[in-house]
Design an enzyme around this catalytic site. Structure first.
Site, short mmCIF file in Angstrom:
data_model
loop_
_atom_site.label_atom_id
_atom_site.label_comp_id
_atom_site.label_asym_id
_atom_site.label_seq_id
_atom_site.Cartn_x
_atom_site.Cartn_y
_atom_site.Cartn_z
N CYS A 16 -1.17 -0.41 8.74
CA CYS A 16 -0.64 0.93 8.47
C CYS A 16 -0.20 1.05 7.01
CB CYS A 16 0.52 1.23 9.41
SG CYS A 16 1.27 2.84 9.12
N CYS A 53 2.93 3.13 6.47
CA CYS A 53 4.19 2.46 6.79
C CYS A 53 4.56 1.42 5.72
CB CYS A 53 4.12 1.73 8.12
SG CYS A 53 3.22 2.58 9.41
N ASP A 54 3.59 0.69 5.24
CA ASP A 54 3.90 -0.51 4.43
C ASP A 54 3.45 -0.44 2.97
OD1 ASP A 54 4.92 -1.73 6.74
OD2 ASP A 54 2.92 -2.35 7.36
#
Ligand code: NAP
Length: 305
Positions: free
Chosen positions: A133, A136-137
């Site tokens: 992701c 997300c990261d």
């Protein structure tokens, strides 16, 4: 206990759209989601091809709006993991972690999950450099070098997104031609931060505490090389989350559920919608259409009970 009219399993675009249509049709509807509502779409930074948004819309924002719209019509949402679906005299029993729910119809919208590449290091470094992701990261990789594995829409789109943070983004693709849409290909080719590693596969991911290198193999001549990277983003497609109904309804050899145009599966009253279906195009726009059709089909089924 009085049965629900419709139980929807999965809170991604297909499940939420089904929820909007079913709840608005005044059907007693419950949606069961084991994680956060929104599905894979909620982890997409920018959705550019969902009609109605000239400049695109962020995945989390779009999904939040769908959730708010569905609950406004009275959709009941329960955070719960469904363990089994049991057909029961024309109705269905859903066993959850801590409860049992009776319903006249079920709409299965459990979607798909990112696939793994299954190489040494992938599991060990998950969360320590290996990610599925970018939204997300990605921000953890400011001024670092990262690898993106895959050549489809997701890989190229997320590689472009990662150039916002990383100083270098290596796209590692097993062929010498991308599968991604032409517009994405053009943007990636024009981006000076993106470097393509064509016809290469990852053999292992190594490092000390966090990812430091990937070992690549050239599939044409067998040559291997180490590439220094701080992160690895895996985008090699998705797999259907259909374990719940394996053995119960017709599924194709890849695990996707076979439905007709009205989203009916091989069991009357059990419908499927979204990425979990065998279909041509897996996008938010087709998932929401499936969800709407499934809800209308469920209503028709209930009328005939
Ligand atoms: P995808 O289209 O199935 O692409 C997967 C990519 O990973 C392919 O390039 C494939 O290579 C490669 N691959 C598969 N297994 C591999 C392995 N073991 N090792 C190395 N490479 C491997 O999957 P996706 O990109 O996740 O997209 C899924 C669906 O969502 C698609 O329908 C896509 O159109 C849609 N989507 C759309 C958008 C958008 O429209 N903006 C964005 C994201 C996703 P080959 O090409 O050689 O098969």
């Amino acid at each position: 206990m009085h049965p629900y009219d419709v139980a929807i399993i999965g809170g991604g675009p297909a499940g939420l759209a089904a929820g909007i249509y079913a709840a608005r049709a005044a059907l007693q509807t419950i949606l069961l989601e084991k994680g956060m509502p929104g599905g894979l779409a909620a982890s997409t930074e920018l959705i550019e091809n969902y009609p109605g948004f000239t400049d695109g819309v962020s995945g989390p924002e779009l999904m939040m709006q769908m959730y708010a719209q569905a609950t406004r019509f009275g959709l009941k949402v329960l955070s719960s993991n469904v363990e089994s679906i049991i057909p029961d005299n024309g109705l269905f029993k859903l066993k959850t972690d801590d409860d049992e729910i009776k319903t006249k119809t079920v709409i299965l919208a459990t979607g798909a999950q990112p696939r793994t590449i299954g190489v040494p290091g992938e599991n060990e470094f998950h969360g320590r450099g290996v990610s599925y992701c970018a939204t997300c990261d990605g921000a953890f990789f400011k001024d670092k070098a990262v690898a993106v594995i895959g050549g489809g829409d997701a890989a190229v789109e997320e590689a472009l997104y990662l150039t916002k943070f990383a100083r270098r983004v290596h796209v590692i693709h097993r062929r010498d031609e991308l599968r991604a849409a032409k517009i994405l290909q053009r943007r990636a080719m024009d981006n000076p931060k993106i470097n393509f590693q064509w016809s290469r596969v990852v053999k292992s991911i190594t490092g000390d505490q966090t990812v430091e290198k990937v070992l690549l193999k050239n599939v044409k001549n067998g040559a291997t090389q180490n590439l220094d990277v701080d992160g690895v983003f895996v985008y090699v497609g998705t797999r259907p989350v259909s374990e719940l109904v394996s053995g119960l309804i017709d599924i194709d050899s890849n695990g996707y559920i076979i439905t007709d145009e009205e989203m009916r599966t091989s069991i009357p009253g059990l419908f499927a919608a979204g990425d979990i279906r065998q279909k041509l195009l897996r996008q938010v726009v087709t998932a929401v259409a499936d969800g709407a059709i499934a809800a209308v089909s469920a209503e028709k089924h209930i009328d005939n009970l």
